[in-house]
Motif scaffolding. Structure first.
Motif, PDB file in Angstrom:
ATOM      1  N   ARG A  71     -18.638  48.915  26.547  1.00 25.33           N
ATOM      2  CA  ARG A  71     -19.730  49.686  25.972  1.00 25.33           C
ATOM      3  C   ARG A  71     -21.020  48.907  26.121  1.00 25.33           C
ATOM      4  O   ARG A  71     -21.039  47.693  26.013  1.00 25.33           O
ATOM      5  N   GLU A  72     -22.092  49.624  26.388  1.00 21.83           N
ATOM      6  CA  GLU A  72     -23.431  49.039  26.360  1.00 21.83           C
ATOM      7  C   GLU A  72     -24.130  49.602  25.139  1.00 21.83           C
ATOM      8  O   GLU A  72     -24.124  50.810  24.917  1.00 21.83           O
ATOM      9  N   ILE A  73     -24.733  48.724  24.340  1.00 20.80           N
ATOM     10  CA  ILE A  73     -25.434  49.142  23.129  1.00 20.80           C
ATOM     11  C   ILE A  73     -26.897  48.749  23.303  1.00 20.80           C
ATOM     12  O   ILE A  73     -27.220  47.577  23.471  1.00 20.80           O
ATOM     13  N   TYR A  74     -27.768  49.743  23.278  1.00 23.37           N
ATOM     14  CA  TYR A  74     -29.194  49.523  23.552  1.00 23.37           C
ATOM     15  C   TYR A  74     -29.920  49.292  22.231  1.00 23.37           C
ATOM     16  O   TYR A  74     -30.301  50.229  21.538  1.00 23.37           O
ATOM     17  N   ILE A  75     -30.095  48.020  21.897  1.00 24.73           N
ATOM     18  CA  ILE A  75     -30.694  47.631  20.622  1.00 24.73           C
ATOM     19  C   ILE A  75     -32.134  48.118  20.531  1.00 24.73           C
ATOM     20  O   ILE A  75     -32.600  48.521  19.473  1.00 24.73           O
ATOM     21  N   THR A  76     -32.839  48.060  21.632  1.00 29.68           N
ATOM     22  CA  THR A  76     -34.211  48.561  21.667  1.00 29.68           C
ATOM     23  C   THR A  76     -34.234  49.897  22.394  1.00 29.68           C
ATOM     24  O   THR A  76     -33.391  50.172  23.241  1.00 29.68           O
ATOM     25  N   ASP A  77     -35.182  50.719  22.055  1.00 29.08           N
ATOM     26  CA  ASP A  77     -35.302  52.064  22.622  1.00 29.08           C
ATOM     27  C   ASP A  77     -36.109  51.988  23.916  1.00 29.08           C
ATOM     28  O   ASP A  77     -37.304  51.711  23.895  1.00 29.08           O
ATOM     29  N   ALA A  78     -35.454  52.231  25.049  1.00 28.61           N
ATOM     30  CA  ALA A  78     -36.109  52.118  26.359  1.00 28.61           C
ATOM     31  C   ALA A  78     -37.271  53.091  26.509  1.00 28.61           C
ATOM     32  O   ALA A  78     -38.141  52.892  27.350  1.00 28.61           O
TER      33      ALA A  78
END
Length: 171
Positions: free
Chosen positions: A145-152
């Motif tokens: 899983r990839e978890i995007y801590i910041t909103d791209a």
């Protein structure tokens, strides 16, 4: 007290510098499956649908709907699971149009199937979009899983933070 995943679930979302083993509980998510370039307008629209549902759940008390067990919280980050279409595997160059993905946003434990379905139907009426028909509310477990801590959508590329999570088992 407000539940903030960056504080209360730090081990799940903000790991230490060195890899480590953690126990990840079963969690509920709004999910969307798709194929194509993550830099496309279509992908951005899919991400937007997941966030609109997540914020609709968070704002239920402002509509005088307070589910049993509701608590104040910060909306969880976007997560993604990626693969390649079979015809693209083994090619020298990555064709982003051949990426297959499941994107998702975790929901708090108080969200039931009934609540999730009611919010999906409400959003369909409020902001008609065929993507709401593709959204699933489910427990997920994947090998990575990839978890995007910041909103791209809002963060400069040099400040983006992503956590990679892989499933391992004791031998």
């Amino acid at each position: 007290m407000k539940y903030e995943w960056k504080k209360q679930a730090k081990e799940l979302y903000l790991p230490k510098e060195q890899p480590g083993i953690i126990n990840v509980p079963l969690m509920k998510f709004f999910t969307l499956q798709g194929q194509g370039n993550p830099n496309s307008e279509k992908f951005a629209e899919e991400v937007g649908v997941l966030y609109s549902l997540s914020y609709a759940i968070k704002m239920l008390p402002k509509k005088n709907i307070t589910p049993q067990g509701y608590f104040e919280y910060t909306v969880f980050p976007l997560e993604g699971v990626w693969d390649l279409a079979d015809e693209a595997k083994g090619l020298e160059k990555l064709d982003k149009e051949k990426l297959i993905y499941t994107i998702m946003i975790r929901q708090p434990g108080f969200v039931t199937d009934d609540i999730a379905n009611a919010v999906i139907n409400s959003m369909k009426n409020k902001k008609p979009n065929q993507l709401y028909d593709k959204v699933k509310f489910e427990r997920t477990s994947r090998s990575h899983r990839e978890i995007y801590i910041t909103d791209a959508r809002k963060t400069p590329a040099e400040k983006l933070k992503t956590v990679l999570r892989f499933k391992v088992e004791k031998i």
